[in-house]
Scaffold this active site. Sequence first.
Site, PDB file in Angstrom:
ATOM      1  N   HIS A 137       8.358 -37.235  48.687  1.00  0.00           N
ATOM      2  CA  HIS A 137       8.730 -37.920  48.071  1.00  0.00           C
ATOM      3  C   HIS A 137      10.205 -38.228  48.251  1.00  0.00           C
ATOM      4  O   HIS A 137      11.021 -37.680  47.436  1.00  0.00           O
ATOM      5  CB  HIS A 137       7.793 -37.485  47.045  1.00  0.00           C
ATOM      6  CG  HIS A 137       7.468 -38.850  45.978  1.00  0.00           C
ATOM      7  ND1 HIS A 137       8.700 -39.581  45.784  1.00  0.00           N
ATOM      8  CD2 HIS A 137       6.732 -39.632  45.786  1.00  0.00           C
ATOM      9  CE1 HIS A 137       7.571 -40.922  44.736  1.00  0.00           C
ATOM     10  NE2 HIS A 137       7.084 -40.683  44.945  1.00  0.00           N
ATOM     11  N   ASP A 160      -0.580 -38.666  47.004  1.00  0.00           N
ATOM     12  CA  ASP A 160      -1.972 -38.577  47.961  1.00  0.00           C
ATOM     13  C   ASP A 160      -2.880 -37.195  48.564  1.00  0.00           C
ATOM     14  O   ASP A 160      -3.509 -37.452  49.367  1.00  0.00           O
ATOM     15  CB  ASP A 160      -1.171 -39.172  49.362  1.00  0.00           C
ATOM     16  CG  ASP A 160      -0.710 -40.403  48.631  1.00  0.00           C
ATOM     17  OD1 ASP A 160      -0.312 -40.304  48.785  1.00  0.00           O
ATOM     18  OD2 ASP A 160      -1.418 -41.597  48.024  1.00  0.00           O
TER      19      ASP A 160
HETATM   20  C1  SDX Z   1       3.563 -42.222  48.605  1.00  0.00           C
HETATM   21  O1  SDX Z   1       7.852 -44.575  46.698  1.00  0.00           O
HETATM   22  C2  SDX Z   1       6.870 -44.329  45.840  1.00  0.00           C
HETATM   23  O2  SDX Z   1       7.123 -44.348  44.796  1.00  0.00           O
HETATM   24  C3  SDX Z   1       4.919 -43.631  46.537  1.00  0.00           C
HETATM   25  C4  SDX Z   1       4.398 -44.150  46.294  1.00  0.00           C
HETATM   26  C5  SDX Z   1       3.562 -44.510  44.259  1.00  0.00           C
HETATM   27  O3  SDX Z   1       3.146 -44.030  43.865  1.00  0.00           O
HETATM   28  O4  SDX Z   1       4.036 -45.584  45.199  1.00  0.00           O
HETATM   29  O5  SDX Z   1       4.302 -42.415  45.151  1.00  0.00           O
HETATM   30  C6  SDX Z   1       2.841 -43.344  46.892  1.00  0.00           C
HETATM   31  O6  SDX Z   1       3.577 -42.855  49.411  1.00  0.00           O
HETATM   32  C7  SDX Z   1       3.434 -40.742  47.846  1.00  0.00           C
HETATM   33  C8  SDX Z   1       4.128 -40.664  49.508  1.00  0.00           C
HETATM   34  C9  SDX Z   1       2.931 -40.170  50.360  1.00  0.00           C
HETATM   35  N1  SDX Z   1       3.502 -39.895  52.146  1.00  0.00           N
HETATM   36  C10 SDX Z   1       3.189 -38.663  52.727  1.00  0.00           C
HETATM   37  O7  SDX Z   1       2.351 -38.112  52.142  1.00  0.00           O
HETATM   38  C11 SDX Z   1       3.726 -38.483  54.055  1.00  0.00           C
HETATM   39  C12 SDX Z   1       4.147 -37.478  54.238  1.00  0.00           C
HETATM   40  N2  SDX Z   1       5.196 -37.657  53.736  1.00  0.00           N
HETATM   41  C13 SDX Z   1       6.901 -38.478  53.998  1.00  0.00           C
HETATM   42  O8  SDX Z   1       6.463 -38.683  55.111  1.00  0.00           O
HETATM   43  C14 SDX Z   1       7.944 -37.831  53.096  1.00  0.00           C
HETATM   44  O9  SDX Z   1       7.901 -37.108  52.533  1.00  0.00           O
HETATM   45  C15 SDX Z   1       8.746 -39.723  52.658  1.00  0.00           C
HETATM   46  C16 SDX Z   1       8.303 -40.560  53.890  1.00  0.00           C
HETATM   47  C17 SDX Z   1       6.858 -39.663  51.468  1.00  0.00           C
HETATM   48  C18 SDX Z   1       9.569 -39.409  51.791  1.00  0.00           C
HETATM   49  O10 SDX Z   1      10.525 -39.154  52.765  1.00  0.00           O
HETATM   50  P1  SDX Z   1      11.664 -38.765  52.651  1.00  0.00           P
HETATM   51  O11 SDX Z   1      11.732 -38.791  50.985  1.00  0.00           O
HETATM   52  O12 SDX Z   1      13.065 -39.794  53.272  1.00  0.00           O
HETATM   53  O13 SDX Z   1      11.924 -37.840  53.154  1.00  0.00           O
HETATM   54  P2  SDX Z   1      12.777 -37.451  54.506  1.00  0.00           P
HETATM   55  O14 SDX Z   1      12.803 -38.221  55.590  1.00  0.00           O
HETATM   56  O15 SDX Z   1      14.412 -36.908  54.198  1.00  0.00           O
HETATM   57  O16 SDX Z   1      13.055 -35.916  54.940  1.00  0.00           O
HETATM   58  C19 SDX Z   1      13.982 -34.609  54.022  1.00  0.00           C
HETATM   59  C20 SDX Z   1      13.521 -33.393  54.691  1.00  0.00           C
HETATM   60  C21 SDX Z   1      13.100 -33.939  56.290  1.00  0.00           C
HETATM   61  O17 SDX Z   1      13.068 -33.161  57.233  1.00  0.00           O
HETATM   62  P3  SDX Z   1      14.938 -32.691  58.169  1.00  0.00           P
HETATM   63  O18 SDX Z   1      15.362 -34.152  58.768  1.00  0.00           O
HETATM   64  O19 SDX Z   1      15.916 -32.551  56.370  1.00  0.00           O
HETATM   65  O20 SDX Z   1      14.461 -31.091  59.220  1.00  0.00           O
HETATM   66  O21 SDX Z   1      12.079 -33.200  54.947  1.00  0.00           O
HETATM   67  C22 SDX Z   1      11.326 -33.562  55.680  1.00  0.00           C
HETATM   68  C23 SDX Z   1      11.830 -33.915  56.826  1.00  0.00           C
HETATM   69  O22 SDX Z   1      11.744 -33.594  58.580  1.00  0.00           O
HETATM   70  N3  SDX Z   1       9.754 -33.751  55.381  1.00  0.00           N
HETATM   71  C24 SDX Z   1       8.454 -33.305  55.866  1.00  0.00           C
HETATM   72  C25 SDX Z   1       7.671 -33.753  54.946  1.00  0.00           C
HETATM   73  N4  SDX Z   1       8.379 -35.018  55.077  1.00  0.00           N
HETATM   74  C26 SDX Z   1       9.495 -35.136  55.219  1.00  0.00           C
HETATM   75  N5  SDX Z   1       7.922 -32.742  56.468  1.00  0.00           N
HETATM   76  C27 SDX Z   1       6.888 -32.219  57.237  1.00  0.00           C
HETATM   77  N6  SDX Z   1       5.770 -33.205  56.069  1.00  0.00           N
HETATM   78  C28 SDX Z   1       6.562 -34.109  55.577  1.00  0.00           C
HETATM   79  N7  SDX Z   1       4.780 -34.107  54.900  1.00  0.00           N
END
Ligand code: SDX
Length: 391
Positions: free
Chosen positions: A271, A328
């Site tokens: 998140h 989710d």
């Molecule tokens: C919602 O904003 C809100 O409030 C949204 C929401 C709402 O109520 O409106 O809460 C609803 O959208 C919830 C989120 C739903 N999405 C998902 O479940 C999709 C999977 N999650 C990721 O795509 C990700 O966690 C995000 C998009 C939700 C958040 O992205 P961030 O905070 O920008 O995380 P990041 O990309 O900076 O990740 C940091 C690290 C990275 O690895 P490194 O580059 O450091 O090696 O964590 C990894 C990312 O690759 N990572 C994940 C991951 N999420 C982040 N690795 C594997 N699986 C994941 N889900």
Amino acid sequence: QTGHTALDYGFVNTASTKSAITYIDGDQGILRYRGYPIEQLAKHSSYLEVAWLLLYGELPTADQLGEWDEKIRRHTLLHEDLKHFFSALPHTAHPMSVLSAATAALSTYYEGQSDPGNPEHVELNTIRMLAKLPVIAAYAHKKSIGQAFLYPDNSLSFVDNFLKLNFGNHAEPYEINPVMSRALERLLILHEDHEQNASTSTVRLVGSTGANQFSSISAGINALYGPLHGGANEAVLDMLARIRDSGESVQRFVERVKNKEDGVKLMGFGHRVYKNYDPRAKLVKESADEVLRELGVEDPLLALANELEEIALNDDYFKERRLYPNVDFYTGVIYKAMGFPTRMFTPLFAIGRLPGWLAHWREMQYDPQTKIGRPQQLYVGAGERDYPTEA
Ligand code: SDX
């Protein structure tokens, strides 16, 4: 490219938006609507009561809520012409595309009654959106399964009317299932607002140009559709089903996620704000077992989700990155047990989020400080240079 951040260039990290609607503490896993903890609202309140709270800042009196509920019931009918809109689309159309397009189309029926500067128009169109979006979503569902649309039944509560529109038919009476009704009410409450998430920020940005509520909400629906945002609840179920059908072990799948093979992510985890357990995910998880049991549904995907969570929460990759289940991760298993197809999961999120979108649109609209949105950028492109002319 220079390794500097915007702060090195004097950009001040100021919050872009002031809001009094929702408070989130991502480290503590706290979520409050107008000061009320989400745990209490989910347990004791209703979708429409929370919608009023988000819009007007205080809980409604019983009379206020009763009157408002009655007004909303009286606006559930869509213009008969709008039904032809659905017949123009293929039955394979994703309900989120239908939802955003039909919402934009709604404004064509209310031209001359959609002036953002007219408080009566704003109030009336808030009621129209709350009343009609669930009907549009149900019609998108019926369209996708080739069943006839039902008219709303205004003798029913908001949630029961919605359930009947989705699962009733003309051939037999529809019996309300109180377990489904209460479970859906709680899930909708948990989704009603979440401060400046991508879709809400979209609604505020579009609204700041003077666009009406229908156009602004339609834009928000499109933003929510993305799999990184609201579309994640559908993506979680697809992910769980793929693991089940592939015969791949959960551990092996998690290894692929950690190795970022083919960009695979653990959908429903992580998140932008919560670097702790999403309080909504905790509430959904707590109720998932109970709801499936009371609905008499056995779904191996719930056990699979629990196993995935258990492995991830104990794995350094996820712990170091503070990745926890978000709202989710468990919702889809409950929606599936209710009988919704996976492509209806994000429309359910949209119906939940609608009061928050409308409340933020209203807050932005009525704030005299509001200016047209224009996010800042840090220019990192080429410096000035001349167009090559013949020497
Ligand atoms: C919602 O904003 C809100 O409030 C949204 C929401 C709402 O109520 O409106 O809460 C609803 O959208 C919830 C989120 C739903 N999405 C998902 O479940 C999709 C999977 N999650 C990721 O795509 C990700 O966690 C995000 C998009 C939700 C958040 O992205 P961030 O905070 O920008 O995380 P990041 O990309 O900076 O990740 C940091 C690290 C990275 O690895 P490194 O580059 O450091 O090696 O964590 C990894 C990312 O690759 N990572 C994940 C991951 N999420 C982040 N690795 C594997 N699986 C994941 N889900």
